[in-house]
Design a protein around this motif. Structure first.
Motif, PDB file in Angstrom:
ATOM      1  N   HIS A  14      39.170  57.783  33.672  1.00  0.00           N
ATOM      2  CA  HIS A  14      39.714  56.778  32.771  1.00  0.00           C
ATOM      3  C   HIS A  14      41.168  56.481  33.137  1.00  0.00           C
ATOM      4  O   HIS A  14      41.583  55.333  33.210  1.00  0.00           O
ATOM      5  CB  HIS A  14      39.604  57.266  31.329  1.00  0.00           C
ATOM      6  N   GLU A  15      41.929  57.525  33.387  1.00  0.00           N
ATOM      7  CA  GLU A  15      43.330  57.368  33.780  1.00  0.00           C
ATOM      8  C   GLU A  15      43.451  56.493  35.009  1.00  0.00           C
ATOM      9  O   GLU A  15      44.290  55.594  35.064  1.00  0.00           O
ATOM     10  CB  GLU A  15      43.954  58.734  34.103  1.00  0.00           C
ATOM     11  N   LYS A  16      42.609  56.767  35.966  1.00  0.00           N
ATOM     12  CA  LYS A  16      42.648  56.007  37.222  1.00  0.00           C
ATOM     13  C   LYS A  16      42.376  54.526  36.957  1.00  0.00           C
ATOM     14  O   LYS A  16      43.035  53.657  37.524  1.00  0.00           O
ATOM     15  CB  LYS A  16      41.612  56.557  38.210  1.00  0.00           C
ATOM     16  N   ALA A  17      41.408  54.274  36.092  1.00  0.00           N
ATOM     17  CA  ALA A  17      41.066  52.883  35.764  1.00  0.00           C
ATOM     18  C   ALA A  17      42.232  52.202  35.054  1.00  0.00           C
ATOM     19  O   ALA A  17      42.564  51.050  35.343  1.00  0.00           O
ATOM     20  CB  ALA A  17      39.813  52.854  34.898  1.00  0.00           C
ATOM     21  N   VAL A  18      42.862  52.941  34.144  1.00  0.00           N
ATOM     22  CA  VAL A  18      44.010  52.384  33.403  1.00  0.00           C
ATOM     23  C   VAL A  18      45.144  52.057  34.361  1.00  0.00           C
ATOM     24  O   VAL A  18      45.740  50.970  34.311  1.00  0.00           O
ATOM     25  CB  VAL A  18      44.483  53.383  32.305  1.00  0.00           C
ATOM     26  N   ILE A  19      45.429  52.986  35.251  1.00  0.00           N
ATOM     27  CA  ILE A  19      46.538  52.789  36.194  1.00  0.00           C
ATOM     28  C   ILE A  19      46.262  51.602  37.111  1.00  0.00           C
ATOM     29  O   ILE A  19      47.138  50.781  37.361  1.00  0.00           O
ATOM     30  CB  ILE A  19      46.795  54.091  36.984  1.00  0.00           C
ATOM     31  N   LYS A  20      45.013  51.508  37.564  1.00  0.00           N
ATOM     32  CA  LYS A  20      44.652  50.399  38.444  1.00  0.00           C
ATOM     33  C   LYS A  20      44.821  49.053  37.720  1.00  0.00           C
ATOM     34  O   LYS A  20      45.350  48.094  38.275  1.00  0.00           O
ATOM     35  CB  LYS A  20      43.198  50.573  38.903  1.00  0.00           C
ATOM     36  N   GLU A  21      44.396  49.027  36.472  1.00  0.00           N
ATOM     37  CA  GLU A  21      44.518  47.797  35.697  1.00  0.00           C
ATOM     38  C   GLU A  21      45.998  47.426  35.489  1.00  0.00           C
ATOM     39  O   GLU A  21      46.366  46.261  35.565  1.00  0.00           O
ATOM     40  CB  GLU A  21      43.799  47.960  34.344  1.00  0.00           C
ATOM     41  N   LEU A  22      46.836  48.428  35.238  1.00  0.00           N
ATOM     42  CA  LEU A  22      48.268  48.146  35.039  1.00  0.00           C
ATOM     43  C   LEU A  22      48.923  47.680  36.339  1.00  0.00           C
ATOM     44  O   LEU A  22      49.806  46.827  36.327  1.00  0.00           O
ATOM     45  CB  LEU A  22      48.989  49.373  34.473  1.00  0.00           C
ATOM     46  N   LYS A  23      48.444  48.232  37.457  1.00  0.00           N
ATOM     47  CA  LYS A  23      48.965  47.766  38.753  1.00  0.00           C
ATOM     48  C   LYS A  23      48.602  46.302  38.966  1.00  0.00           C
ATOM     49  O   LYS A  23      49.396  45.512  39.484  1.00  0.00           O
ATOM     50  CB  LYS A  23      48.380  48.608  39.900  1.00  0.00           C
ATOM     51  N   ARG A  24      47.383  45.964  38.533  1.00  0.00           N
ATOM     52  CA  ARG A  24      46.935  44.579  38.640  1.00  0.00           C
ATOM     53  C   ARG A  24      47.824  43.662  37.773  1.00  0.00           C
ATOM     54  O   ARG A  24      48.240  42.599  38.187  1.00  0.00           O
ATOM     55  CB  ARG A  24      45.468  44.491  38.186  1.00  0.00           C
ATOM     56  N   LYS A  25      48.099  44.147  36.564  1.00  0.00           N
ATOM     57  CA  LYS A  25      48.952  43.359  35.650  1.00  0.00           C
ATOM     58  C   LYS A  25      50.354  43.183  36.253  1.00  0.00           C
ATOM     59  O   LYS A  25      50.937  42.100  36.183  1.00  0.00           O
ATOM     60  CB  LYS A  25      49.074  44.065  34.293  1.00  0.00           C
ATOM     61  N   ALA A  26      50.881  44.248  36.817  1.00  0.00           N
ATOM     62  CA  ALA A  26      52.229  44.178  37.404  1.00  0.00           C
ATOM     63  C   ALA A  26      52.260  43.177  38.552  1.00  0.00           C
ATOM     64  O   ALA A  26      53.231  42.424  38.700  1.00  0.00           O
ATOM     65  CB  ALA A  26      52.673  45.560  37.873  1.00  0.00           C
ATOM     66  N   LEU A  27      51.189  43.157  39.348  1.00  0.00           N
ATOM     67  CA  LEU A  27      51.135  42.186  40.457  1.00  0.00           C
ATOM     68  C   LEU A  27      51.060  40.761  39.926  1.00  0.00           C
ATOM     69  O   LEU A  27      51.681  39.847  40.470  1.00  0.00           O
ATOM     70  CB  LEU A  27      49.929  42.480  41.355  1.00  0.00           C
ATOM     71  N   GLN A  28      50.288  40.585  38.860  1.00  0.00           N
ATOM     72  CA  GLN A  28      50.200  39.257  38.235  1.00  0.00           C
ATOM     73  C   GLN A  28      51.574  38.825  37.721  1.00  0.00           C
ATOM     74  O   GLN A  28      51.983  37.677  37.888  1.00  0.00           O
ATOM     75  CB  GLN A  28      49.177  39.288  37.093  1.00  0.00           C
ATOM     76  N   ILE A  29      52.279  39.766  37.087  1.00  0.00           N
ATOM     77  CA  ILE A  29      53.646  39.456  36.608  1.00  0.00           C
ATOM     78  C   ILE A  29      54.514  39.050  37.790  1.00  0.00           C
ATOM     79  O   ILE A  29      55.235  38.052  37.739  1.00  0.00           O
ATOM     80  CB  ILE A  29      54.242  40.669  35.840  1.00  0.00           C
ATOM     81  N   ARG A  30      54.431  39.805  38.883  1.00  0.00           N
ATOM     82  CA  ARG A  30      55.245  39.478  40.075  1.00  0.00           C
ATOM     83  C   ARG A  30      54.911  38.082  40.609  1.00  0.00           C
ATOM     84  O   ARG A  30      55.804  37.315  40.966  1.00  0.00           O
ATOM     85  CB  ARG A  30      55.012  40.525  41.166  1.00  0.00           C
ATOM     86  N   LYS A  31      53.608  37.772  40.669  1.00  0.00           N
ATOM     87  CA  LYS A  31      53.222  36.447  41.169  1.00  0.00           C
ATOM     88  C   LYS A  31      53.796  35.343  40.280  1.00  0.00           C
ATOM     89  O   LYS A  31      54.289  34.321  40.764  1.00  0.00           O
ATOM     90  CB  LYS A  31      51.685  36.332  41.227  1.00  0.00           C
ATOM     91  N   TRP A  32      53.724  35.575  38.991  1.00  0.00           N
ATOM     92  CA  TRP A  32      54.227  34.548  38.069  1.00  0.00           C
ATOM     93  C   TRP A  32      55.751  34.463  38.074  1.00  0.00           C
ATOM     94  O   TRP A  32      56.317  33.412  37.793  1.00  0.00           O
ATOM     95  CB  TRP A  32      53.652  34.765  36.665  1.00  0.00           C
TER      96      TRP A  32
END
Lengths: 298, 318
Positions: free
Chosen positions: A20-38
């Motif tokens: 679960h932790e791994k999934a959460v971290i991966k999702e947050l990394k995805r969010k951070a990349l989206q923030i960076r793109k925007w």
């Protein structure tokens, strides 16, 4: 993340938690990349703005808005929400990206950053932007405002917390130290300051312009709990937020970061403090971030 | 016309402030008071004694007091923040601009010890440009009451009105001018004497001087219109235009620099139909140490000076 009892380490439950932790971290990394793109997209479209210090807080913003903070995009004025004050207001593109991603307003609005007649001001304006808890821009005011919010929580016996994001150069402002002093005087254990320690300010490296070190020692002397972490390591950020929950003093998280993080030619440079990418740089930046997204999915 | 005259009774406006604060505190638990180590002088300490949990001394950190006030206001508090006018505005200008006026938060800055009548402390403490600074800020309303009665009304009214206010009062006891409560409204001026020869518009401590000037002028056969203008921003433009039209000559009186305060506000209000305007105030200089009365006299902030200038204006009209 949650602390695990040693006896649990080899159990199936621990395995599930870890997955679960791994999934959460991966999702947050995805969010951070989206923030960076925007951030790149909105600053490019605006033709001005501050990409460097926005990219350095992207991971922290993802962790705050998509894991740590209690908030509700459908009710931005919710009285029990955790507050976030972006004291380094020039990182507004990162805040706006996080707010749009959370659903506070239409993502399309990010393209109208800094444009006349649109609500996304160059620096955060609480009267115009849903989800912005405090207007900022002139450095040195956000921590004082955060002290006021934290005092209000104590007065009203509410359990919300107040997060204040400080720039490292910003703590050269004397008012930061007035507020830091007031926070410990009034025992504001519900106040968390996050120092975006990217080590660069407009005129050069912070230690050359006006020294800040020893930062931890200085804040401890002002009565704060201080933790120092890698501000780009999602796992460490989440772990730290968990660890500090029961601190009895105001807490400073020194988040060691890289200015421009995530875009190779912006990393660690001064030139993108307050300058947008050119068209060619924009294309390169987006392709780098998209590649990182692809790698995350592999 | 509201009843106004210089009575034998004197009361300090700071005492009126603290009484009103306590009464507000009893009625509304969202009222919070901040001070910056001058709570005994501003008299907010009295509120702190009655409601210790809602009183915060921020120490000698005025600018941060304003930021903290703003933060409290975002969470629904009605915040009164007090210190001397010189620190409340000059020292704290950027905090007020960024954290209070721009986001239009519910903070009431009540500054004491404004003007030259601070006396012995000298120019460093005699704040003469606070109205100019605060008037220039969008969303900020500026009030200068004339006596303790009016001060109490001001405190109650601004507590009811959402958004930022700057209220300036002096250090000295002031004669009671209004014996009954209730006239004060934000944005309204008051014609307290009728006349057609010249209009005297006064604010704050200068309204008492203007009342005495009226009597001097009356003895000299001059009928002055007298307007008390507690609300500097918003200002009663309608009344100013009426005064200009009916008298053709205006004198403004303020214990403040002649730049950026009442005089400027009056000039702006009659921009399209101007009449001669003379400003009584401190003439773009810093003050100095001395007795309060001595200073008011030296810098021309007296009934005698108002009367002299008014007479000149009336003669020039002829």
């Amino acid at each position: 993340m949650s602390s695990i009892m040693p006896s649990l380490i080899n159990s199936p439950t621990y395995f599930i938690i870890k997955m679960h932790e791994k999934a959460v971290i991966k999702e947050l990394k995805r969010k951070a990349l989206q923030i960076r793109k925007w951030v790149i997209e909105s600053v490019y479209q605006a033709g001005s703005g501050h990409p460097g210090g926005s990219l350095s807080i992207a991971d922290m913003m993802a962790c705050l808005y998509f894991h740590e903070m209690r908030h509700n995009p459908k009710n931005p004025a919710w009285e029990d929400r955790d507050r976030l004050v972006l004291s380094k207001g020039h990182a507004a593109p990162a805040l706006y990206a996080a707010l749009a991603l959370a659903g506070y307003f239409d993502v399309e609005e990010l393209k109208n950053l800094r444009k006349i007649g649109h609500f996304l001001q160059g620096h955060p304006c609480m009267k115009k932007v849903p989800g912005v808890d405090m207007s900022t821009g002139s450095l040195g005011h956000g921590l004082g405002a955060g002290v006021g919010m934290a005092l209000a929580a104590k007065l009203d016996k509410r359990d919300y917390r107040v997060f204040v994001i400080l720039g490292d150069g910003e703590i050269q402002e004397g008012s930061i130290w007035e507020a830091a002093n007031a926070a410990s005087h009034y025992k504001l254990d519900n106040l968390i300051a996050i120092l975006d320690r990217n080590k660069l300010q407009i005129d050069g490296p912070t230690e050359e312009i006006m020294h800040l070190e020893p930062i931890a020692w200085r804040w401890q002397a002002f009565g704060w709990e201080v933790v120092e972490i890698d501000g780009h390591d999602i796992e460490e950020i989440l772990h730290t937020f968990h660890e500090i929950r029961h601190n009895e003093k105001p807490t400073l998280i020194i988040a060691n970061t890289v200015k421009g993080k995530g875009v190779s030619f912006m990393e660690g440079t001064l030139s993108f403090h307050g300058k947008p990418p050119s068209e060619e740089q924009y294309v390169r930046a987006m392709s780098e971030l998209e590649q990182a997204e692809g790698e995350l999915n592999d | 016309m509201i009843e106004a005259r210089i009575t034998e009774k004197r009361r300090n406006l700071r005492d009126a402030y603290s009484s009103a604060l306590i009464s507000l505190g009893e009625k509304n638990e969202n009222v919070v008071v901040l001070d910056a180590d001058l709570a005994l002088s501003t008299k907010t300490k009295r509120f702190g004694t009655v409601f210790p949990e809602r009183f915060f001394d921020m120490g000698i950190a005025e600018a941060t007091m304003m930021d903290v006030a703003a933060g409290l206001a975002t969470c629904g508090k009605i915040v009164f923040a007090s210190t001397f006018a010189v620190f409340a505005t000059g020292r704290s200008y950027d905090s007020i601009r960024q954290s209070i006026a721009y986001p239009e938060l519910n903070v009431k800055i009540v500054a004491t010890h404004s003007g030259i009548s601070v006396g012995g402390d000298g120019a460093s403490h005699q704040m003469l440009e606070d109205m100019a600074l605060m008037r220039a800020l969008p969303n900020m309303r500026v009030i200068a009451p004339a006596d303790a009665t009016e001060m109490e009304d001001v405190v109650f009214k601004i507590a009811e009105a959402d958004g930022p206010f700057y209220v300036r009062i002096g250090r000295e006891d002031a004669p009671i001018i209004f014996e009954s409560h209730g006239h004060f409204e934000i944005g309204k001026g008051y014609e307290i004497r009728k006349g057609k020869d010249v209009a005297i518009i006064a604010t704050g401590t200068m309204t008492a001087e203007a009342l005495r000037a009226y009597d001097i002028l009356e003895k000299r056969g001059i009928e002055a219109m007298l307007i008390h203008m507690p609300s500097i921003k918003p200002i009663d433009e309608k009344l100013i235009r009426k005064a200009a039209k009916e008298t053709g000559a205006i004198i403004t009186c303020e214990e403040h620099t002649i730049i950026g305060g009442l005089g400027d506000a009056v000039a702006m209000a009659m921009h399209d139909e101007p009449v001669p305007l003379y400003r009584i105030g401190v003439n773009d200089v810093f003050g100095e140490s001395g007795g309060a009365r001595e200073l008011m006299e030296k810098y021309g902030l007296t009934a005698e000076n108002i009367a002299e200038k008014a007479e000149k204006m009336v003669n020039r009209k002829k």
